[in-house]
Design an enzyme around this catalytic site. Structure first.
Site, PDB file in Angstrom:
ATOM      1  N   GLU A  62       0.852  -1.196   0.000  1.00 35.12           N
ATOM      2  CA  GLU A  62       0.000   0.000   0.000  1.00 35.12           C
ATOM      3  C   GLU A  62       0.879   1.234   0.000  1.00 35.12           C
ATOM      4  O   GLU A  62       1.740   1.398   0.872  1.00 35.12           O
ATOM      5  CB  GLU A  62      -0.870   0.036   1.264  1.00 35.12           C
ATOM      6  CG  GLU A  62      -2.184  -0.662   1.155  1.00 35.12           C
ATOM      7  CD  GLU A  62      -3.121  -0.290   2.313  1.00 35.12           C
ATOM      8  OE1 GLU A  62      -4.311  -0.617   2.190  1.00 35.12           O
ATOM      9  OE2 GLU A  62      -2.686   0.300   3.311  1.00 35.12           O
ATOM     10  N   CYS A  63       0.672   2.114  -0.963  1.00 36.63           N
ATOM     11  CA  CYS A  63       1.345   3.410  -1.024  1.00 36.63           C
ATOM     12  C   CYS A  63       2.863   3.241  -0.925  1.00 36.63           C
ATOM     13  O   CYS A  63       3.493   2.822  -1.880  1.00 36.63           O
ATOM     14  CB  CYS A  63       0.795   4.344   0.044  1.00 36.63           C
ATOM     15  SG  CYS A  63       1.130   6.093  -0.304  1.00 36.63           S
ATOM     16  N   GLY A  64       3.481   3.534   0.225  1.00 40.74           N
ATOM     17  CA  GLY A  64       4.921   3.360   0.351  1.00 40.74           C
ATOM     18  C   GLY A  64       5.349   1.936   0.068  1.00 40.74           C
ATOM     19  O   GLY A  64       6.400   1.686  -0.544  1.00 40.74           O
TER      20      GLY A  64
ATOM     21  N   THR B 189      -0.828  -0.803  -4.820  1.00 40.37           N
ATOM     22  CA  THR B 189      -1.525   0.404  -5.250  1.00 40.37           C
ATOM     23  C   THR B 189      -1.236   1.519  -4.258  1.00 40.37           C
ATOM     24  O   THR B 189      -0.914   1.269  -3.100  1.00 40.37           O
ATOM     25  CB  THR B 189      -3.049   0.162  -5.331  1.00 40.37           C
ATOM     26  OG1 THR B 189      -3.710   1.392  -5.580  1.00 40.37           O
ATOM     27  CG2 THR B 189      -3.589  -0.429  -4.051  1.00 40.37           C
TER      28      THR B 189
END
Length: 440
Positions: free
Chosen positions: A330-332, A431
């Site tokens: 997720e993200c990072g 994502t």
């Protein structure tokens, strides 16, 4: 729910809600009260400060991203065995999205739903009597949202305090405190908000200083008296989960580079019978081999890109794990799964290479807002076709990524299509979207 509660809010971001919330939490705790805290809306950083002030985990309550039943359950769990719960709002009191009543994401939704009186924090720097007009407007905007009182912040002098207080006195809304302008009380910030609690070596001493400041400048006992017994619950108390556990033993990256994971998600996994096993990529640890899924949460990999690139044991272990078991970022975490991460100085650092994208902080651009994702394939977030609500909050620019199949079809908080995004390749998915709860 037997606990009393109060909502700390403001007309806008940056008014001082977090400082006032922490000061009150610590001051209440000094009185021997069992204190809990919660944060309205999506936020990873404020709840960590809440936890340091209360000694207990702080939960997020999000009326847009969470089904009402989940909000009720999380509030009830937070209030269990507590004397008082303090909820910190986000942005301005009524700031949210258009939509069904009570599902806007605004802090005011929680005030209505749980009968929470509002303690309004006003930054009065650069104004005096005009503050009374703001209080009057907020107090009249919604009859179901009751102002319990006001705390003035960044007061310049006794004369300044008196001008503001006298103007507000005519409104029958008590001024319960006034904090002086004191830069040493402020929290340092970086591009995703406040510097994290774990990065302050003086954290507990600083919180004690806030408690002492509250004792001097806020009528703490009167604030407590203005709190109210929580109303509810409003939903049937059947089991309500956030996200299904992606495995029975979940390897969770957890260190200074990977910090952004919501407590309600982890608690939901554990309550469903899953074990969460933490490991540290920055310590060059691979995901434990006895786990059946690996989750790389968001955080600040851009601040640790060199160390992550040098963590050969972690990267090799992650590749080995992904050959047979699902890995999600997720993200990072998504950035770390890509080919490379370019830091703010323009230096390119090799990442895991399990997905084909490259992310860059050399040309930063803010991506912020609520999101609804429809999963295009089964992944650790849920089954194919599932709709999940959450948010996006990052400055990274995606330079490439077309070599992978997209993971989600994304819409913004008002339903406008944003197109396919994220990536999937074999057992690996990722994502920028942070998942909070299923759409219902």
């Amino acid at each position: 729910m037997n606990a009393r509660g109060i909502l700390v809010s403001a007309p806008r971001s940056g008014a001082g809600k977090t400082i006032v919330t922490l000061a009150l939490l610590a001051a209440f705790r000094r009185r021997g009260l069992v204190v809990r805290a919660a944060k309205a809306g999506p936020d990873y950083i404020d709840p960590a400060f809440h936890a340091a002030a209360t000694g207990h985990a702080s939960v997020n309550l999000d009326t847009w991203a969470m089904p009402p039943r989940l909000v009720d359950r999380l509030m009830q769990e937070a209030a269990n065995d507590a004397d008082v719960i303090v909820i910190e709002g986000a942005m301005g009191l009524f700031d949210g999205l258009p939509g069904p009543a009570g599902r806007s994401g605004a802090a005011a939704d929680l005030a209505r739903r749980f009968g929470l009186p509002v303690l309004l924090v006003l930054d009065v720097s650069g104004q005096s009597q005009t503050a009374a007009a703001i209080v009057r407007g907020l107090g009249a905007y919604d009859p179901q949202v009751r102002l319990a009182g006001v705390v003035l912040n960044r007061v310049g002098s006794e004369w300044h305090r008196r001008l503001v207080t006298d103007a507000i006195a005519a409104l029958d809304v008590p001024v319960l405190g006034s904090l002086p302008r004191d830069p040493s009380l402020a929290l340092p910030e970086r591009h995703l908000g406040l510097v994290q609690a774990r990065e302050r070596p003086d954290l507990h001493a600083w919180i004690e200083r806030l408690a002492a400041t509250a004792e001097r400048h806020i009528d703490v006992d009167q604030v407590l008296a203005k709190s109210a017994k929580l109303t509810g619950p409003h939903s049937p108390q059947e089991s309500v989960s956030a996200l299904p556990p992606p495995g029975t033993r979940i390897a969770l990256a957890a260190d200074a580079a990977f910090t952004f994971v919501y407590p309600h998600v982890l608690d939901g996994w554990r309550n469903a019978g899953a074990d969460v096993v933490r490991f540290s990529p920055l310590a060059d640890e691979p995901p434990p081999d006895d786990c059946d899924c690996c989750w790389l949460p968001g955080g600040y990999p851009e601040l640790h890109a060199g160390a992550l690139a040098a963590a050969a044991r972690f990267r090799a272990g992650l590749v080995r794990f992904a050959a047979t078991r699902p890995v999600h970022g997720e993200c990072g975490g998504y950035m770390v799964l890509g080919e490379a991460l370019i830091d703010a100085d323009g230096t390119r650092h090799a990442m895991a290479g399990l997905l084909g994208h490259v992310t860059s902080f050399a040309d930063r651009r803010l991506h912020l807002g609520y999101r609804e994702a429809q999963l295009l394939a089964a992944c650790p977030i849920g089954p194919a076709g599932a709709r999940v609500r959450g948010h996006e909050f990052h400055y990274a620019t995606l330079l490439s990524g077309e070599s992978d199949d997209p993971l989600v079809e994304l819409r913004d908080g008002e339903g406008r299509p944003l197109g396919p995004t994220g990536g999937r390749r074999g057992n690996v998915t990722g994502t920028f979207f942070h998942a909070i709860a299923p759409s219902v």
